[in-house]
Enzyme design. Sequence first.
Site, PDB file in Angstrom:
ATOM      1  N   HIS A 174     -25.832 -28.030  16.195  1.00 62.76           N
ATOM      2  CA  HIS A 174     -26.484 -29.286  16.602  1.00 62.76           C
ATOM      3  C   HIS A 174     -26.643 -29.368  18.119  1.00 62.76           C
ATOM      4  CE1 HIS A 174     -22.835 -31.570  17.833  1.00 62.76           C
ATOM      5  NE2 HIS A 174     -22.209 -30.987  16.831  1.00 62.76           N
ATOM      6  N   ASP A 186     -18.947 -28.168  21.759  1.00 64.12           N
ATOM      7  CA  ASP A 186     -19.486 -29.011  20.680  1.00 64.12           C
ATOM      8  C   ASP A 186     -20.815 -29.591  21.096  1.00 64.12           C
ATOM      9  OD1 ASP A 186     -19.819 -30.519  18.419  1.00 64.12           O
ATOM     10  OD2 ASP A 186     -18.347 -32.039  18.945  1.00 64.12           O
ATOM     11  N   GLU A 220     -26.364 -35.249  15.526  1.00 63.67           N
ATOM     12  CA  GLU A 220     -25.254 -35.088  14.576  1.00 63.67           C
ATOM     13  C   GLU A 220     -24.180 -36.131  14.828  1.00 63.67           C
ATOM     14  OE1 GLU A 220     -21.252 -33.799  13.314  1.00 63.67           O
ATOM     15  OE2 GLU A 220     -21.947 -33.947  15.365  1.00 63.67           O
ATOM     16  N   GLU A 221     -23.912 -36.382  16.116  1.00 68.27           N
ATOM     17  CA  GLU A 221     -22.697 -37.118  16.470  1.00 68.27           C
ATOM     18  C   GLU A 221     -22.704 -38.580  16.026  1.00 68.27           C
ATOM     19  OE1 GLU A 221     -20.153 -35.658  17.357  1.00 68.27           O
ATOM     20  OE2 GLU A 221     -20.627 -33.854  18.497  1.00 68.27           O
ATOM     21  N   ASP A 248     -20.099 -25.141  14.037  1.00 66.31           N
ATOM     22  CA  ASP A 248     -19.822 -26.386  14.766  1.00 66.31           C
ATOM     23  C   ASP A 248     -18.319 -26.560  14.952  1.00 66.31           C
ATOM     24  OD1 ASP A 248     -20.043 -28.852  15.987  1.00 66.31           O
ATOM     25  OD2 ASP A 248     -20.295 -29.959  14.114  1.00 66.31           O
ATOM     26  N   HIS A 315     -15.007 -33.684  22.431  1.00 65.90           N
ATOM     27  CA  HIS A 315     -15.509 -35.016  22.821  1.00 65.90           C
ATOM     28  C   HIS A 315     -14.855 -35.554  24.104  1.00 65.90           C
ATOM     29  CE1 HIS A 315     -16.844 -36.011  18.379  1.00 65.90           C
ATOM     30  NE2 HIS A 315     -17.366 -34.895  18.853  1.00 65.90           N
TER      31      HIS A 315
HETATM   32 ZN   LIG Z   1     -20.155 -30.929  16.581  1.00 66.43          ZN
END
Ligand SMILES: [Zn+2]
Length: 350
Positions: A174, A186, A220-221, A248, A315
Site C-alpha cells: 500500500h 509501512d 489502507e490505513e 505489509d 506508525h
Molecule cells: Zn501497512
Amino acid sequence: MSCLLYPQPLAITALGHSGSTDGEISAEVIAFPNLASLQAADEKLVAGKIVRINQPMFRDREGAGYADVVPNRYAAGSVAKEKGAVAALIRSAGTDSHRFPHAGASTREDNPLPAAALSAPDAEQLQRILDRGETLTVALDIKVSEQPGGESYNVIAQMDGRVDAKKVVLIAAHLDSWDLGTGAIDDGAGVAITVAAAQLIGELSQRPKHSVRVVLFANEEQGIWGAKAYAEQHKDELKNHLFASESDFGAGPVWRFDTANEALMNKAMPHLAALNIEKGGEASSAGPDITPLVEAGVPIFQLQQDGTDYFDYHHTADDTLDKIDAEELKQNIAAWAVVVFLAAEDLGSE
Ligand SMILES: [Zn+2]
C-alpha cells in the site's frame, strides 16, 4: 492537588478519526487495564473524565500482540463517549520503550471524542502516579481536521501472461502511511519488494503462462478503502485471480511460507529453503488489503516475515529508511520472485 507534584508534558498523537478538544480541556483521569473493563464500567464513574487504557503489547515474531491491543485504539473513543467521558487516551499499540506515540485509525463516527495515543514511557509514568492512589489530572489540546473531497488512487501494473493473460497472480502493497514517520517500513518496503520481484520476473527470457499484476493500494490505513474499491470494481474478474498476497510487514526476513496449495508449496520449497525459509501450513492471512479478496474466495499465499522489531517503529516518527536492512530486503525480493513466478507459471490451470 497532587497533579501539581508531577507537572510534565506528555508525548501523544491524535488517533485517526479523533475529534478535537476545541481549545485546552482539563479533567481527571480514570484508568482501565483494557477495553473490556471500560465497557463494563459504570457510566457515573466515567462521565466528565478522561478515560485511559494502559494495556502493554507483547513482542512476537509474527506480531501476534497487535491483535490484543488494536481494539483499544479502534474503540476507546467511541466507548468512552457513550459513557460521557470528555476524551480517551490509550497506551500506544507498540513494543518499544521510546518516547514516540504510535498513530493509527480509530473507528470513524459522527462527532467523535478526542482520542490520542500516549508514548509507552508516558503511559507508564501516568500509571505510577495512579498506582500511588493519587488523583491525576491531564490537560489536552487536540486539533484535527479532515480534508473534504480528498481523492487517491490504486496504482496497478500488469505483465500479461504468455498463455492466458486473463488469469492473474496479484501481488500488493500500500502507498499511504501515517503522518509522523516517512512510511519506509509501512509500507515503502512492501512496495519495493513486490515491484522488484515483478521486475525480476519481467527480465526472464519468457513471460510466465499467466499474468502478474502488481497493485499498490491507496488508503489502507484509514480502513482499506483502496482494497474495497478494487474488490468491487474487479468483482467479475476475481474468479480469474489465481492467488493474491500483500507485503505489509516491514523488511524483516521471510522465515516461513504458508499456502493451502500443495502444488505451489512443493514446487517453491526447494528454492525457499535455500533462503532459510521454513515450510508452513495454510495461510491464515495475506495482508490487510487482501481481506476483501479472501472474502470473495481468492486463494492466498503468505511469505511470513520476522516482525520481532516491527512494532517498535510502526506508525511512529521512527519509521524511516535506516530501519531497513538491504540484505534482508533482497531476501524478501528473492522469495517473492520465486513464489510469484511459480504461481503464475505452473499452477494456474490446476
Ligand atoms: Zn501497512
